[in-house]
Design an enzyme around this catalytic site. Structure first.
Site, PDB file in Angstrom:
ATOM      1  N   VAL A  43       0.831  -1.199   0.000  1.00 53.70           N
ATOM      2  CA  VAL A  43       0.000   0.000   0.000  1.00 53.70           C
ATOM      3  C   VAL A  43       0.868   1.253   0.000  1.00 53.70           C
ATOM      4  CG1 VAL A  43      -1.699   1.284   1.316  1.00 53.70           C
ATOM      5  CG2 VAL A  43      -1.884  -1.179   1.134  1.00 53.70           C
ATOM      6  N   ALA A  44       1.973   1.167   0.774  1.00 56.27           N
ATOM      7  CA  ALA A  44       2.839   2.334   0.875  1.00 56.27           C
ATOM      8  C   ALA A  44       3.473   2.669  -0.467  1.00 56.27           C
ATOM      9  CB  ALA A  44       3.933   2.072   1.900  1.00 56.27           C
ATOM     10  N   ASP A  86       2.438  32.117 -39.728  1.00 60.43           N
ATOM     11  CA  ASP A  86       1.992  32.929 -40.855  1.00 60.43           C
ATOM     12  C   ASP A  86       2.170  34.386 -40.489  1.00 60.43           C
ATOM     13  OD1 ASP A  86       1.147  30.899 -42.417  1.00 60.43           O
ATOM     14  OD2 ASP A  86      -0.945  31.007 -41.811  1.00 60.43           O
ATOM     15  N   ASN A  99      -2.483   7.470   1.605  1.00 63.30           N
ATOM     16  CA  ASN A  99      -2.276   7.372   0.151  1.00 63.30           C
ATOM     17  C   ASN A  99      -3.523   7.722  -0.647  1.00 63.30           C
ATOM     18  OD1 ASN A  99       0.336   6.756  -0.046  1.00 63.30           O
ATOM     19  ND2 ASN A  99       0.049   4.834  -1.130  1.00 63.30           N
ATOM     20  N   ASP A 102      -3.850  27.928 -42.277  1.00 66.57           N
ATOM     21  CA  ASP A 102      -5.274  28.226 -42.388  1.00 66.57           C
ATOM     22  C   ASP A 102      -5.916  27.622 -43.635  1.00 66.57           C
ATOM     23  OD1 ASP A 102      -3.923  29.858 -44.129  1.00 66.57           O
ATOM     24  OD2 ASP A 102      -4.477  31.745 -43.162  1.00 66.57           O
ATOM     25  N   ASP A 126      -2.847  23.409 -46.226  1.00 64.57           N
ATOM     26  CA  ASP A 126      -1.945  23.423 -45.073  1.00 64.57           C
ATOM     27  C   ASP A 126      -2.060  22.152 -44.233  1.00 64.57           C
ATOM     28  OD1 ASP A 126      -0.781  25.827 -45.618  1.00 64.57           O
ATOM     29  OD2 ASP A 126      -2.231  27.003 -44.469  1.00 64.57           O
ATOM     30  N   GLU A 173      -1.060   5.095  -6.333  1.00 66.47           N
ATOM     31  CA  GLU A 173      -2.402   4.889  -6.871  1.00 66.47           C
ATOM     32  C   GLU A 173      -2.916   6.079  -7.693  1.00 66.47           C
ATOM     33  OE1 GLU A 173      -6.146   3.294  -7.408  1.00 66.47           O
ATOM     34  OE2 GLU A 173      -4.125   2.524  -7.198  1.00 66.47           O
ATOM     35  N   ASP A 175      -3.426  12.332   0.719  1.00 65.27           N
ATOM     36  CA  ASP A 175      -2.401  12.705  -0.251  1.00 65.27           C
ATOM     37  C   ASP A 175      -2.962  13.190  -1.589  1.00 65.27           C
ATOM     38  OD1 ASP A 175       0.056  12.714   0.820  1.00 65.27           O
ATOM     39  OD2 ASP A 175       0.869  11.124  -0.453  1.00 65.27           O
ATOM     40  N   ILE A 203       2.609   1.643  -3.854  1.00 57.73           N
ATOM     41  CA  ILE A 203       1.946   1.811  -5.160  1.00 57.73           C
ATOM     42  C   ILE A 203       1.329   3.211  -5.283  1.00 57.73           C
ATOM     43  CG2 ILE A 203       0.170   0.905  -6.710  1.00 57.73           C
ATOM     44  CD1 ILE A 203       0.668  -1.831  -5.398  1.00 57.73           C
TER      45      ILE A 203
END
Ligand code: ATP
Length: 868
Positions: free
Chosen positions: A279-280, A326, A705, A611, A615, A284, A709, A282
């Site tokens: 968990v710490a 242009d 997380n 334009d 082009d 997420e 965060d 990844i």
């Protein structure tokens, strides 16, 4: 198959119940009710429901669900519930973010939805393509996309590219003649036009015979896959990074789990350890943060007149090192005014013409005839170059519409920036006359006679040289010069480009188009930012050089070259030369592609404006194709990745500056998330190596997380625009975001957070109570990461950028603090989150420790900035 191609235009119009005046508003409304809107069905987009469930496919979420299940089996029902609540909350948050970002992008798409010109109530009006109905009269000219199927009732050299339908890349010439054959393939239905094709040349009028899914393309396409926006390079590389990281982490977790078991740690504890680590580690929120920041960024850019059509453009904008722009309308105002006229060997100021003089009179009349612009109800309609001629006429009481009625046009060759000429044929009393106007260098070799006070004369070499000299003088003052000439032709004859020869010269008209006020400052800011501005124009080299000098693009006249010179160079030679050129004059769209490629070969990232209908290829080739929103054709807009709603060069520079900011903000948000994660991993690893108890329960890390965060990360992504971004050189597009320097920074910042947290953890452990220890570790980690949000706003110190300049970071900070304290102090939550009651002294330590990484960080930033 429809039978419209077999019928005459008259029969088709009768059948669809429409006259040459077009439909009335009432007709349109009735038909819309019957036939619906003119839209091709898009591929199904994922529903919010599907997005919500999609969140559960994530590796982290799967790990968590397994953890919840195992916790449940082990009798830890409280943990199971918390994990489930957090997972669901996370999925809801993810869904809301996804839907919001998608909405924001949808709004952007609406801004660029295609338009079409139709004749209604006897007037040409612009309508959204979706509002076209069967029976509408489609007015078609070069650069228009065709947005419904129709039967042509008028065609003037109409050429249409139908490659999207037939695969044939060459344009097809169209006519109005009925084709009496039942089974003609689409490609041969010369009197029909089809949705999805575009006009490359000429003009035409068609009665709409089918719309939406009833059109030929609707029948084949069925479902368009336009609902999905492709991921940007950054998103793709972050996804890859995420996958690799997840895999690596899973392996480490399994290894640590095994080591712990061998060491004799309890099964539950070992398992919780491994889950905590996963968990710490990844990150997420990473991918969704990027999407959100990009979506918000594009919304801001749209407000500042730059509409992003392709999301990846936002990233590339920050790397642009060359802008090929242009001249007319982008660097200049596109407000042309005639200043001087040259007839019969005399230069005459615009307000001193004599209409009694036959040649001067002829010049004005011809300038109004070979011309499509007009003024109606004080509205100016048409090309500014032609409008300038209309205004000249009005000054001498010539009304362009009256003149055109008096000498009706019977044939025409529309203006084309490749040919640089426009020709029309008119019936005068006894004669039929072809009038041509355009660039002098193109027209001069086609001149054989000249109008003089003494009548028509064969043009002498001296006269030719004089005309060229006057043209040069006009151009040197930055004026655009048009030559006007004519010849008599046979009655009732159609014309083609081969007829543009053997003309009689009438005169020159020189007009001024002043640079935009803001162009010079924008050019300066480009140069300071390490971006080379380059002018690309169809205009004369001397005119272009004069204007380029005024706005600071060109310092030395040797930096200007012309289209014909490009033609003489091989690709290799052009690459060598391109860096020394600031002005490309008299270029055609084909030259533009070569110029872009030459810069790209030299390792540059190129933004190119365009334009016209031709082009398209250059706009696609450029890293950022920029189309003009006001004067650009639909084809150019379709090929572009960004549209300027004000056609202004300054807007490109602003967009680049925004692109740079957005990229930096994303980078900072990622830095914030990864360094926080690194901090947590270091603490968990430290505890494993020393055989200490688990510093955090999985729910602690989940809480940080997924909840406390993500808000600061979004807030960092929304950091206001920093003007200093335009003091740096462009970012190298090939240097990866996650490079060595970045990874080192992540590690060092993570280490600081880890040290503070470990300190708090050890203090907690010294009380002999593991619950107190983990509460202290969790609270310190959470707080330190919240405070760290302020560090990640910029590489400069918080005092340099202003403590209160990003209010979102404060909101995120206080929401985080509030949530943390709710968990700590509300008994029900404290139970579930497994936190102990802490003493005031312990809180004092926690707060001090959490601020430590912030102080060190800021101190380093101050030193770093000072050294720089
Ligand atoms: P830029 O590329 O800077 O926008 P431009 O697109 O205005 O320049 P063109 O419109 O291709 O350049 O014009 C090139 C030349 O063609 C002009 O210098 C002028 O001599 C001639 N020209 C422009 N407009 C017309 C017109 N409506 N009819 C005839 N000739 C024209």
């Amino acid at each position: 198959m429809s039978e419209y191609h077999r019928k005459s235009s008259f029969e088709v119009m009768e059948k669809l119940d429409v006259t040459r005046e077009g439909l009335s508003d009432y007709d349109v409304q009735m038909r819309q009710e019957v036939y619906g809107t003119n839209e091709l069905l898009e591929g199904k987009r994922t529903s919010a429901f599907a997005v919500f469930f999609g969140q559960f496919k994530d590796l982290l979420v799967i790990i968590l669900l397994v953890a919840a299940f195992i916790s449940f089996l082990l009798g830890e029902v409280g943990s199971t519930i918390v994990i489930l609540i957090v997972v669901i909350l996370n999925a809801v948050l993810g869904t809301v973010q996804h839907v919001k970002a998608e909405q924001s992008l949808d709004n952007l798409k609406e801004l660029t939805s295609p338009v079409a010109k139709v004749v209604r109530n006897n007037q040409i009006v612009e309508v959204a393509s979706a509002d076209i109905v069967v029976g509408d009269l489609l007015y078609l000219e070069a650069g228009d996309f065709i947005s419904a199927d129709g039967r042509l009732i008028e065609s003037h050299n109409l050429q249409i590219n139908e490659s999207s339908l037939t695969g044939e890349s060459l344009a097809v010439g169209k006519s109005t003649v009925p084709i009496d054959d039942e089974d003609v393939p689409l490609g041969d239905q010369k009197n029909m036009v089809f949705t999805g094709s575009f006009v490359t040349n000429g003009r035409g009028l068609a009665v709409v015979t089918a719309i939406g899914m009833e059109t030929e393309i609707g029948k084949i396409a069925n479902l368009l896959d336009s609902a999905k926006e492709k991921k940007t390079p950054l998103q793709v590389s972050l996804d890859h990074f995420g996958e690799k990281l997840a895999l690596g982490i899973t392996m480490i977790c399994v290894a640590i789990f095994a080591i712990d078991l061998v060491r004799g740690r309890e099964l539950v504890e070992s398992f919780m350890f491994a889950v905590s680590l996963a968990v710490a580690a990844i990150p997420e929120a990473l991918s969704s943060i990027v999407t959100i920041v990009l979506a918000f960024g594009t919304r801001k850019m749209a407000k500042e007149n730059a509409i992003i059509r392709k999301l990846y453009a936002v990233e590339s904008l920050g790397s642009v090192s060359v802008i090929c722009s242009d001249k007319t309308g982008t660097l200049t105002e596109n407000k042309m005014t005639v200043l001087n006229v040259y007839v019969d060997q005399k230069v005459i100021p615009y307000n001193e013409l004599q209409t009694a003089n036959a040649i001067e009179n002829k010049l004005i009349v011809q300038a109004l005839l070979c011309n499509d612009a007009f003024e109606k109800e004080q509205q100016e309609i048409g090309d500014p170059t032609e409008m300038a001629l209309v205004k000249l006429g009005r000054q001498y009481d010539f009304n362009e519409l009256t003149v055109r009625e008096q000498y009706p046009r019977v044939a025409e060759l529309p203006f084309d920036s490749g040919r640089k000429l426009m020709s029309t044929v008119h019936r005068f009393n006894q004669q039929t006359v072809m009038i041509t106007k355009g660039a002098l260098d193109v027209l001069l070799p086609k001149l054989v006679k000249i109008e003089t006070a003494n009548g028509l004369r064969v043009m002498t070499q001296a006269q030719r040289q004089k005309i060229e000299e006057v043209n040069r003088q006009f151009s040197m003052s930055g004026l655009r010069v048009l030559a006007i000439a004519y010849k008599e032709v046979q009655r009732n004859r159609t014309i083609d480009v081969n007829d543009e020869k053997d003309f009689t010269f009438v005169g020159l008209v020189a007009m001024m188009d002043p640079p935009r006020n803001e162009s010079q400052a924008a050019v300066e800011s480009c140069i300071r930012a390490g971006i080379k501005p380059v002018m690309i124009t169809g205009d004369h080299k001397i005119t272009a050089t004069a204007i380029a000098q005024q706005i600071g693009i060109l310092k030395n006249p040797s930096e200007a070259i012309e289209g014909y010179e490009i033609e003489r160079l091989t690709d290799q030679e052009l690459q060598e030369k391109v860096q020394d050129v600031s002005v490309f004059a008299r270029v055609t769209p084909e030259h533009k592609i070569r110029i872009v490629k030459a810069w790209q070969e030299k390792g540059h990232v190129v933004a190119m404006t365009g334009d016209g209908v031709n082009d398209g290829p250059a706009l696609r080739q450029a890293d950022i194709g920029v189309a003009m929103g006001r004067t650009g054709t639909e084809v150019a807009k379709d090929a572009s990745s960004m549209i300027l709603t004000d056609d202004n060069f300054t807007t490109i520079v602003k967009a680049i500056s925004n692109g740079r900011s957005i990229y930096t903000n994303i980078k900072n948000a990622i830095l914030f998330l990864l360094s926080g994660n690194a901090g947590a991993i270091f603490v968990v690893l430290y505890a494993t190596v020393l055989g200490l108890p688990v510093p955090f329960a999985p729910v602690h890390l989940l809480f940080i997380n997924l909840l406390t965060d993500s808000l600061p990360a979004i807030a960092i992504g929304l950091e206001p625009h920093n003007k200093k971004t335009m003091k740096d050189k462009p970012r190298n597009i090939h240097s990866p975001l996650l490079n060595k320097a970045f990874t080192t920074q992540v590690m060092l910042e993570g280490l600081l957070i880890a040290i503070a947290t470990i300190f708090a953890f050890r203090m907690g452990l010294s009380t002999g109570d593991t619950l107190t220890a983990s509460t202290m570790a969790f609270t310190t980690l959470c707080l330190a990461r919240l405070v760290h949000g302020f560090n990640s706003r910029s590489k400069e110190s918080i005092f340099a950028i202003g403590l209160f300049t990003n209010k979102y970071t404060w909101v995120a900070f206080f929401v985080g603090i509030l949530s943390l304290h709710l968990v700590l102090f509300v008994p029900a939550l404290a139970g579930v989150f497994k936190v102990a009651t802490l003493s005031i002294e312990q809180f004092w330590w926690i707060y001090s420790l959490a601020f430590m990484p912030f102080l060190v960080n800021q101190w380093v930033k101050v030193l770093f900035v000072r050294r720089k």
